[in-house]
Design a protein around this motif. Sequence first.
Motif, mmCIF file in Angstrom:
data_model
loop_
_atom_site.group_PDB
_atom_site.id
_atom_site.type_symbol
_atom_site.label_atom_id
_atom_site.label_comp_id
_atom_site.label_asym_id
_atom_site.label_seq_id
_atom_site.Cartn_x
_atom_site.Cartn_y
_atom_site.Cartn_z
ATOM 1 N N ARG A 1 7.454 -27.536 17.564
ATOM 2 C CA ARG A 1 8.281 -26.455 18.092
ATOM 3 C C ARG A 1 9.196 -26.947 19.205
ATOM 4 N NH1 ARG A 1 4.387 -23.379 19.784
ATOM 5 N NH2 ARG A 1 4.502 -24.105 21.942
ATOM 6 N N ASP A 2 8.649 -27.783 20.098
ATOM 7 C CA ASP A 2 9.414 -28.194 21.275
ATOM 8 C C ASP A 2 10.351 -29.371 21.004
ATOM 9 O OD1 ASP A 2 8.009 -26.252 22.563
ATOM 10 O OD2 ASP A 2 6.639 -27.609 23.593
ATOM 11 N N LEU A 3 10.044 -30.189 20.001
ATOM 12 C CA LEU A 3 10.848 -31.381 19.750
ATOM 13 C C LEU A 3 12.275 -31.018 19.319
ATOM 14 C CD1 LEU A 3 11.017 -34.475 19.463
ATOM 15 C CD2 LEU A 3 10.114 -34.220 17.128
ATOM 16 N N TYR A 4 12.386 -29.952 18.519
ATOM 17 C CA TYR A 4 13.718 -29.579 18.035
ATOM 18 C C TYR A 4 13.827 -28.068 17.952
ATOM 19 C CZ TYR A 4 17.856 -29.302 15.076
ATOM 20 O OH TYR A 4 19.113 -29.017 14.580
ATOM 21 N N ASN A 5 14.808 -27.515 18.641
ATOM 22 C CA ASN A 5 15.073 -26.085 18.626
ATOM 23 C C ASN A 5 16.106 -25.803 17.540
ATOM 24 O OD1 ASN A 5 16.128 -23.429 19.192
ATOM 25 N ND2 ASN A 5 15.184 -23.593 21.231
ATOM 26 N N GLU A 6 15.620 -25.213 16.442
ATOM 27 C CA GLU A 6 16.507 -25.011 15.295
ATOM 28 C C GLU A 6 17.607 -24.009 15.593
ATOM 29 O OE1 GLU A 6 14.192 -24.013 11.931
ATOM 30 O OE2 GLU A 6 13.208 -25.969 11.783
ATOM 31 N N ARG A 7 17.285 -22.993 16.384
ATOM 32 C CA ARG A 7 18.315 -21.996 16.678
ATOM 33 C C ARG A 7 19.447 -22.613 17.497
ATOM 34 N NH1 ARG A 7 16.150 -17.366 19.829
ATOM 35 N NH2 ARG A 7 14.660 -18.889 20.630
ATOM 36 N N LYS A 8 19.077 -23.465 18.459
ATOM 37 C CA LYS A 8 20.097 -24.075 19.316
ATOM 38 C C LYS A 8 20.537 -25.446 18.807
ATOM 39 C CE LYS A 8 18.262 -21.693 23.387
ATOM 40 N NZ LYS A 8 17.698 -21.849 24.755
ATOM 41 N N GLU A 9 19.862 -25.925 17.740
ATOM 42 C CA GLU A 9 20.174 -27.229 17.154
ATOM 43 C C GLU A 9 20.203 -28.310 18.243
ATOM 44 O OE1 GLU A 9 23.799 -26.888 14.992
ATOM 45 O OE2 GLU A 9 22.903 -25.732 13.356
ATOM 46 N N ARG A 10 19.093 -28.370 18.975
ATOM 47 C CA ARG A 10 19.040 -29.287 20.116
ATOM 48 C C ARG A 10 17.712 -30.035 20.129
ATOM 49 N NH1 ARG A 10 19.962 -26.326 25.537
ATOM 50 N NH2 ARG A 10 17.778 -25.725 25.185
ATOM 51 N N PHE A 11 17.771 -31.358 20.338
ATOM 52 C CA PHE A 11 16.578 -32.190 20.458
ATOM 53 C C PHE A 11 16.131 -32.224 21.917
ATOM 54 C CE2 PHE A 11 18.854 -33.946 16.785
ATOM 55 C CZ PHE A 11 17.849 -33.977 15.839
ATOM 56 N N ASP A 12 14.836 -32.215 22.090
ATOM 57 C CA ASP A 12 14.267 -32.378 23.435
ATOM 58 C C ASP A 12 13.645 -33.768 23.503
ATOM 59 O OD1 ASP A 12 13.021 -32.323 25.862
ATOM 60 O OD2 ASP A 12 11.877 -30.473 25.502
ATOM 61 N N LEU A 13 14.376 -34.709 24.114
ATOM 62 C CA LEU A 13 13.922 -36.101 24.130
ATOM 63 C C LEU A 13 12.651 -36.294 24.956
ATOM 64 C CD1 LEU A 13 17.310 -38.028 24.506
ATOM 65 C CD2 LEU A 13 16.112 -37.309 22.436
ATOM 66 N N THR A 14 12.369 -35.361 25.874
ATOM 67 C CA THR A 14 11.156 -35.507 26.683
ATOM 68 C C THR A 14 9.888 -35.349 25.850
ATOM 69 O OG1 THR A 14 11.126 -33.148 27.258
ATOM 70 C CG2 THR A 14 12.371 -34.637 28.707
ATOM 71 N N GLN A 15 10.030 -34.808 24.626
ATOM 72 C CA GLN A 15 8.867 -34.644 23.761
ATOM 73 C C GLN A 15 8.553 -35.904 22.951
ATOM 74 O OE1 GLN A 15 6.953 -31.842 23.876
ATOM 75 N NE2 GLN A 15 8.363 -31.262 25.532
ATOM 76 N N ILE A 16 9.483 -36.845 22.919
ATOM 77 C CA ILE A 16 9.268 -38.047 22.112
ATOM 78 C C ILE A 16 8.043 -38.844 22.577
ATOM 79 C CG2 ILE A 16 10.262 -40.318 21.560
ATOM 80 C CD1 ILE A 16 12.962 -38.934 21.264
ATOM 81 N N PRO A 17 7.858 -39.072 23.893
ATOM 82 C CA PRO A 17 6.634 -39.772 24.316
ATOM 83 C C PRO A 17 5.362 -39.034 23.908
ATOM 84 C CG PRO A 17 8.244 -39.784 26.088
ATOM 85 C CD PRO A 17 8.768 -38.860 25.042
ATOM 86 N N ASP A 18 5.397 -37.690 23.907
ATOM 87 C CA ASP A 18 4.212 -36.929 23.516
ATOM 88 C C ASP A 18 3.936 -37.061 22.020
ATOM 89 O OD1 ASP A 18 3.907 -36.095 26.112
ATOM 90 O OD2 ASP A 18 4.971 -34.201 25.821
ATOM 91 N N VAL A 19 5.009 -37.060 21.208
ATOM 92 C CA VAL A 19 4.831 -37.269 19.766
ATOM 93 C C VAL A 19 4.252 -38.663 19.518
ATOM 94 C CG1 VAL A 19 6.015 -37.470 17.545
ATOM 95 C CG2 VAL A 19 6.668 -35.661 19.148
ATOM 96 N N TYR A 20 4.762 -39.628 20.240
ATOM 97 C CA TYR A 20 4.271 -41.006 20.103
ATOM 98 C C TYR A 20 2.795 -41.093 20.488
ATOM 99 C CZ TYR A 20 3.574 -45.930 21.267
ATOM 100 O OH TYR A 20 3.074 -47.209 21.361
ATOM 101 N N ASP A 21 2.418 -40.483 21.607
ATOM 102 C CA ASP A 21 1.023 -40.527 22.046
ATOM 103 C C ASP A 21 0.104 -39.832 21.044
ATOM 104 O OD1 ASP A 21 1.464 -41.963 24.395
ATOM 105 O OD2 ASP A 21 1.909 -40.156 25.554
ATOM 106 N N SER A 22 0.535 -38.687 20.520
ATOM 107 C CA SER A 22 -0.302 -37.951 19.577
ATOM 108 C C SER A 22 -0.462 -38.714 18.260
ATOM 109 C CB SER A 22 0.296 -36.566 19.298
ATOM 110 O OG SER A 22 0.030 -35.681 20.366
ATOM 111 N N SER A 23 0.625 -39.285 17.744
ATOM 112 C CA SER A 23 0.517 -40.045 16.495
ATOM 113 C C SER A 23 -0.337 -41.293 16.701
ATOM 114 C CB SER A 23 1.913 -40.421 15.994
ATOM 115 O OG SER A 23 2.595 -41.220 16.944
ATOM 116 N N LYS A 24 -0.204 -41.916 17.858
ATOM 117 C CA LYS A 24 -1.025 -43.092 18.159
ATOM 118 C C LYS A 24 -2.499 -42.697 18.248
ATOM 119 C CE LYS A 24 -0.422 -44.700 22.251
ATOM 120 N NZ LYS A 24 0.190 -45.373 23.420
ATOM 121 N N TYR A 25 -2.772 -41.563 18.874
ATOM 122 C CA TYR A 25 -4.150 -41.085 19.000
ATOM 123 C C TYR A 25 -4.759 -40.811 17.625
ATOM 124 C CZ TYR A 25 -8.049 -37.967 20.061
ATOM 125 O OH TYR A 25 -9.290 -37.383 20.114
#
Length: 1142
Positions: free
Chosen positions: A800-824
């Motif tokens: 939900r937070d990585l990409y806002n479809e309504r605003k068509e905007r990426f939230d780059l601050t979520q990339i480290p969290d995605v990386y940590d979760s996939s690594k976990y």
Amino acid sequence: MVGGAVSRSRKKVTIGVCVMEKKAFSGPMLQILERLQAFGEFDVSDYLPALDSEIFSAMMFEAKLIVHFGDKVILEEPIERWPLCDCLIAFYSTGYPLKKAEAYATLRSLLKKKQLLGKDGVATEDIYVEVFELRNICGSAAVDKAIGKACSFIEFMSSPILEMLLAFLYGSRSIFQPFLVNELGDQRLLHDRRRVYEKLEMFGINVPRYALVNREFPNQELDFFSEEEDFVEVHGNRFWKPFVEKPIHGDDHSIMIYYPSSAGGGMKELFRKVGNRSSEFHPDVRRVRREGSYIYEEFMPTGGTDVKVYTVGPEYAHAEARKSPVVDGVVMRNPDGKEVRYPVLLTPIEKEMAREVCIAFRQAVCGFDLLRCEGRSYVCDVNGWSFVKNSYKYYDDAACVMRKMFLDAKAPHLSSTIPPVLPWKVNEPAQPFDGLTRQGSGIIGTFGQSEELRSVIAIVRQTPKQKVKLRVTEEKLLNLMLKYNGGKPRAETKLKSAVELQDLLDATRILVPRTRPDHESDSEADDIEHAEKLRQVKAVLEEGGHFSGIYRKVQLKPLKWVKVAKVNGEGEDERPTEALMILKYGGVLTHAGRKQAEELGRYFRNNIYPGEGTGLLRLHSTYRHDLKIYSSDEGRVQMSAAAFAKGLLDLEGQLTPILVSLVSKDSSMLDGSENASSEMVEAKARLNEIITSDNNTVESTDPPGEKPWMVDGRGVPPNASQLLPEIVKLTKKLTEQVRLLAKDENEELAGKTSYDVILPYDQAKALGKTSMDVDRIAAGLPCGSEGFLLMLARWRKLARDLYNERKERFDLTQIPDVYDSSKYDLLHNAHLKLEGLYELFKVAQLLADGVIPNEYGINPKQKLKIGSKIARRLLGKILIDLRNTREEAISIAELKSNQDSTTELPSIAREDSADLQKSQINLEHASKTSLGSEKSADLDDDDDKEPKYRLDPKYANVRTPERHVRTRLYFTSESHIHSMMNVLRYCNLDESLQGEPSLVCDSTLERLCRTKELDYMSYIVFRLFENTELALEDPKRFRVEMTFSRGADLSPLEANERDASSWHQEHTLAINGPERLQEVGSYLTFERMEKMIRPFAMPAEDFPPPTIPQGFSGYFSKSTAVLERLVNLLSFNRHSSHANGK
């Protein structure tokens, strides 16, 4: 020689040993009694009355020194038939008839003629009994000869001959009231802890803050006693956990320590040693006992070490340190099976405390427990008769002191001077010397045998946390905020205790919608997002079935207010209408994280400290290792620090007791990055431009002649803009798979009421795990503490937070969290076979390698600015640590060089006021000469709170008693480890340091440029060495060595080695070894490092002034704090052949 005087005759004083045989024939008792017996003879004055030479000869031939009463006599014989003695050693132990011993000691002279003779002048049976006892004491031949000289038996009993015998033997008619080493009546006090504390307070001896709970019968309800989750209250005095619960009976050794929910909760039971254990941790016990009467007292953190003090008279005290049972309950034993203890020096105040304890309880030989906490010392228990074990030096001293006691009591006219050569010869077994070598680090190279390690400072990175942020307007949540902030409408509220979190969970369960809509319209999007966040809050709070409090924390910050009329109609009040809720969770110390932290602690123990692997343990046990461990306020950081300490000090058991005993929280120094928030916002905005730009060519072309690490946005992949849609697609794909796995769990939830408690996993038990939960994995469940619902909440939030479809905007601050979760999940949940997980990990890693280092600055100058703001306080503290270490080492060297070689300490004497005053005058002078220009040394909070207790060189048989290593360990977040590294790398770019080379060599700068991630358990280590062969003013006398590690080794994950046993079977990655920050053979002096770091560190004067503990304003005043702690090292080994009171 009838009618003549016996001149300069020799005699022996009788010592009665009236104790149970187990104590009488123990090793220490026999060692001391043998030494007493070896003295052999006392001088006898010329005034003794004339005595028949035959009687004298017979008596001297059979006179005895030591009389062991034995269990049979003590338990079965009447006191009238007990042996007679001049001096009595009698003390209580299990099964000992204390009342009977008291009656014996107070028995009046039974040989008074009026009591012995019958009314008709004829000898009674009692006379024969007393003559039998007289024969036992004086010798049968002597008594028989004396009776033969008399006309009759009755005449003997009333003749001067008997009086002569008694006078010669005992010097007075008070023979039946012997000198007591320990008063028997006062030993009753020791059986009641209440009376012990009363007596200690009466004599002005420090005791922990305490309160009494007396019950007349088990489970009696008391109006003055109440218990809440994290405290008990007694007569209005509140004791917050951790606190200690002691039975009032001194013989009951079942002592409990209760831990706060914020540290995981639970209880540790202390008990008498059973095998190799002295305590046991019970994670599920949280309520105090109610079946008896107890003392509740404040828990004193002592750094994992207890001190036992042994007195022999009021003028002599010996102290030994041991590992506290509070830490892990495992008794450290030497090869002979004896508990490992090390003699330590007492401060002058502690010596006075020992004297007062001895006098207060009228126990010349006794032991008591001393707690050293934040610069003060407290007595928490008095044990009665106690001896030191396995110390021949102590046996010598104790025998000399007790000999003087006996002579002063029974023959004061005789000299008690210790002979030049002690009359016994004891070959004390050689003990192993300190295992530490004197050389420098093997990483950098050896700088000669004259170097000593003086300090180790490490900054260690911990696991990432997760957050949920949402704005709340619900009345229930706003009322909850007011409930716990005292009704202040603009005050922030923190919820962490079990009661507080349970209230929040109850409110959230009511507010969460029972069902999710099948279709989400744009108009409902905000409401649906809010409901999803509430649902995630609920899932996080329900995790584990109960609140251990260590991994979850909620903040409620009011955002908007309205004016409302007061209830009484007079004026208006403010009331919040909206608040920001921040739930911090995750980063739970998994079995893998705990194992990694322990392994790193063991690595430090065996490699960071030069020499053998046991060298650090020996240093720490002997008070030559000054250890402090700090962590941020986050639970995951605290638990990692505790696990590291467990490996470092070779501890066992659960982490909660180790955490409470050894880890200190300092959120102001180790938490957050708010000080650089505006600069980080600027850096992230520039980073967003670089990543989303289609013309990103950072990696492919470096400006000619420009060093690669000087380029803006270094590390961002050239195809970053193409990778963003890919990471969004893979994240959604993975989230959908987890949703299907969580479906059954969700249906089970729908069938429950709002107040049912879900018990998917017991987090408290998880704290003790060091291996993965095989049963959960076999059942197809997620590894660790989260169920599918929480796993789904984690991934749904990211999607939900990585990409806002309504605003068509990426939230780059979520990339480290995605990386940590996939690594976990790749490490712990590979058994779930989630499709696309590895691909997501690789894409997220590429992007994270560009995002993470650049969040803390796009270019070196910005990195330096942000890093100095985030790590400013920590940098200042590190400089203070190193500076204090250097000054302390210089002070020791100065004291050694200025010491008068002819100075000798008294052989057995308490340090008197004149000696102390002289020492303090010398210290004042040295302090002015060596510390006057260094203001920051006076501002180290550690120095005020903790006098630097020292090993006693006279007793320890340690080769280097003056060696002292200061260790400071700081466990913090990713932001601080990156900030610290950036300051070290780029400090020379500051305008004030133009032209100076970097502290980090170019080869390492290039390697760091390629090192995109400082993972879990990455660390930076500073080690300070002293070259003792160089002059004190030589800058090269002190050098600093800097190393770092990238933390967890991700290569098995990166290569997708599914068969690698290192992580597939144990879910654990190895920690990368240390790497140099300096060139091989380079020499970084402390002065240069300080010069380069000082512009970015908090000045010493900006640190809050330390609080000088009450009662330590003199000896531990800051004007001489660094030097006065060394006063007891003035003699070093020079006087090791003399007996010295400490």
